[in-house]
Design an enzyme around this catalytic site. Structure first.
Site, PDB file in Angstrom:
ATOM      1  N   ASP A   1     -18.011   8.327   5.924  1.00 18.71           N
ATOM      2  CA  ASP A   1     -16.549   8.261   5.856  1.00 18.71           C
ATOM      3  C   ASP A   1     -16.109   9.603   5.297  1.00 18.71           C
ATOM      4  O   ASP A   1     -16.205   9.847   4.087  1.00 18.71           O
ATOM      5  CB  ASP A   1     -16.135   7.108   4.935  1.00 18.71           C
ATOM      6  CG  ASP A   1     -14.639   7.092   4.657  1.00 18.71           C
ATOM      7  OD1 ASP A   1     -14.212   6.296   3.809  1.00 18.71           O
ATOM      8  OD2 ASP A   1     -13.901   7.876   5.276  1.00 18.71           O
TER       9      ASP A   1
ATOM     10  N   LYS B   1      -8.996  17.816   5.605  1.00 16.58           N
ATOM     11  CA  LYS B   1      -8.842  16.897   6.729  1.00 16.58           C
ATOM     12  C   LYS B   1      -7.431  16.980   7.325  1.00 16.58           C
ATOM     13  O   LYS B   1      -7.224  16.672   8.498  1.00 16.58           O
ATOM     14  CB  LYS B   1      -9.120  15.473   6.238  1.00 16.58           C
ATOM     15  CG  LYS B   1      -9.282  14.450   7.336  1.00 16.58           C
ATOM     16  CD  LYS B   1      -9.824  13.174   6.729  1.00 16.58           C
ATOM     17  CE  LYS B   1      -9.722  12.015   7.708  1.00 16.58           C
ATOM     18  NZ  LYS B   1     -10.249  10.781   7.132  1.00 16.58           N
TER      19      LYS B   1
ATOM     20  N   GLU C   1     -11.418   4.732  11.730  1.00 17.03           N
ATOM     21  CA  GLU C   1     -11.636   4.114  10.416  1.00 17.03           C
ATOM     22  C   GLU C   1     -11.265   2.632  10.386  1.00 17.03           C
ATOM     23  O   GLU C   1     -12.066   1.817   9.927  1.00 17.03           O
ATOM     24  CB  GLU C   1     -10.875   4.889   9.334  1.00 17.03           C
ATOM     25  CG  GLU C   1     -11.551   6.193   8.966  1.00 17.03           C
ATOM     26  CD  GLU C   1     -10.591   7.260   8.446  1.00 17.03           C
ATOM     27  OE1 GLU C   1      -9.470   6.899   8.070  1.00 17.03           O
ATOM     28  OE2 GLU C   1     -10.993   8.435   8.402  1.00 17.03           O
TER      29      GLU C   1
ATOM     30  N   ASP D   1      -5.462   0.485   5.649  1.00 17.00           N
ATOM     31  CA  ASP D   1      -6.380   1.470   5.085  1.00 17.00           C
ATOM     32  C   ASP D   1      -5.592   2.304   4.083  1.00 17.00           C
ATOM     33  O   ASP D   1      -4.914   3.268   4.463  1.00 17.00           O
ATOM     34  CB  ASP D   1      -6.946   2.337   6.220  1.00 17.00           C
ATOM     35  CG  ASP D   1      -7.902   3.389   5.715  1.00 17.00           C
ATOM     36  OD1 ASP D   1      -8.435   4.137   6.552  1.00 17.00           O
ATOM     37  OD2 ASP D   1      -8.129   3.482   4.498  1.00 17.00           O
TER      38      ASP D   1
END
Lengths: 211, 216
Positions: free
Chosen positions: B23, B85, B186, B208
């Site tokens: 992850d 990211k 994800e 999430d």
């Protein structure tokens, strides 16, 4: 076996027998020569045998490979488990220690405010002061016995492995990168960091302010 | 058996080593491996189950990844890279890139082809490169834990990532020495993990709430 004669079908393909091993023929035919049955390991002798034998060989090779892999896997697991167990023994009390050490830090803060000069204190207070000091000493001894040591890096060079920089202090009195304030002491468990020392780090006075 | 199995599983074509799941998060990253039928999160060298997604370059030319980068961030803000990211797979002229550049103390620059890159101590790096440093650390932590080399991985990305962002993430894996078998969304990964032992079919919603973004 000398009594049995097999009149030789060694070279011919037995119809019903796929193993390549000759079954003794019925002793209807006898011959003066005794011919012993031949066993063949190689697949190539008879055309019809080639496929079954090499298929079995391939299957055998696959099983052999799987068996080797399973053995390697078990060996790996064994080593991993050994390592995990010894790690757990060595560092297992780390999270308990981390939680308890917050209180230990507070106890040390209490000890820090205890007066050096006790002449002005009455007997009860003096005993209390001595008692608190002794408790703090004992706890430090017990911690060290279990591999827990304190990090108090005042005036040392900032080390990102053991210290957490909380703020910078512009100063020209010490070299930039020196720890000038310890907001909270850090703790080590053997060679592993339990909690980093929270510090203020010196920085050159003329370094531009960050936006 | 005459052969000694040795510490490593013998490799043949079609690598039979373990595949790790990563992850690669905005703020923190995590790596796990299938242990039998359940997933096991791998602890890093410091005993942490997650690793900060941070890379720093020190005055002395050292490259720090993870916790050590985070601990010195305050003293080295221009060369401590985080939340990479948010830049990966983006162009320097993207609205998001421009907005991002204002929020971080480190330098964002345009690559020759117009991609969003970063600069530290005068060196230019692509977000894929920076992410690869993080992935490499996770790979090494996994290898230390498993006692064998790891060459294959599955990496998760946000569901809204476009092709460029997914490809850039895959590139990061490649630079880190990993063969990225799949890039998975994800929320899909979460739903799969939840549904692994469930028998009934149905519809679920996945929230999430991450360190950097909140996705559904």
């Amino acid at each position: 076996m000398a009594d049995e004669t097999t009149n030789n079908d060694v070279k011919d393909t037995p119809e019903d027998d796929s193993s390549g091993v000759n079954t003794p023929a019925e002793a209807t035919e006898t011959s003066d020569d005794i011919v012993l049955p031949e066993f063949s390991d190689t697949a190539g002798d008879k055309a019809g045998d080639a496929d079954p034998i090499s298929a079995l060989e391939a299957e055998r090779d696959e099983f052999k490979d799987q068996a080797l892999r399973a053995l390697a896997e078990v060996e790996n697991m064994r080593r991993r488990t050994e390592r995990e167990i010894s790690q757990a023994r060595k560092y297992g009390h780390g999270s308990f220690a981390r939680d308890l050490l917050a209180s230990v830090d507070n106890l040390n803060r209490a000890v820090d405010v205890l007066p050096e000069d006790r002449s002005g204190l009455d007997e009860t207070m003096t005993n209390l002061v001595i008692g608190v000091e002794m408790i703090s000493q004992e706890i430090t001894t017990v911690l060290e016995r279990h591999g827990i040591t304190r990090i108090n890096p005042l005036n040392e060079k900032f080390d990102y492995e053991k210290h957490q920089a909380m703020f910078e202090v512009p100063t020209s009195e010490v070299e930039p990168g020196t720890v000038v304030q310890v907001a909270q002491a850090g703790w080590m468990l053997h060679d592993r960091l339990l909690s980093p020392a929270m510090v203020g780090v010196a920085r050159a006075e003329d370094k531009a302010e960050d936006a | 058996m005459a052969a000694d199995p040795g510490p490593a599983i013998p490799k043949k074509e079609g690598n039979m080593g373990k595949v790790i799941g990563i992850d690669l998060g905005t703020t923190n990253s995590c790596v796990a491996v299938m242990d039998g039928t359940s997933a096991k999160v791998i602890e890093n060298a410091e005993g942490g189950r997650t690793t900060p997604s941070m890379v720093a370059f020190t005055e002395d030319g050292e490259r720090l990844v993870g916790q050590s980068a985070k601990r010195q961030a305050v003293t080295n803000p221009e060369n401590t890279l985080f939340a990479i990211k948010r830049l990966i797979g983006r162009r320097h002229t993207d609205k998001a890139s421009k907005h991002f550049a204002k929020l971080v103390p480190y330098k964002t620059v345009a690559a020759e082809n117009g991609d969003s890159w970063v600069e530290a101590h005068g060196e230019k790096y692509s977000p894929s490169q920076i992410s690869s440093f993080i992935l490499r650390k996770l790979k090494e932590d996994a290898e230390a834990f498993l006692g064998e080399t790891v060459t294959e991985a599955v990496i998760t990305v946000p569901a809204y990532f476009n092709d460029a962002q997914r490809q850039a993430t895959k590139d990061a894996g490649k630079i880190a020495g990993l063969d990225v078998l799949r890039i998975i969304n994800e929320p899909t990964a979460a739903a799969l993990a939840y549904g692994l032992d469930k028998k009934e079919s149905g519809t679920i919603v996945v929230y999430d709430l991450g360190g950097g973004t909140f996705d559904v």
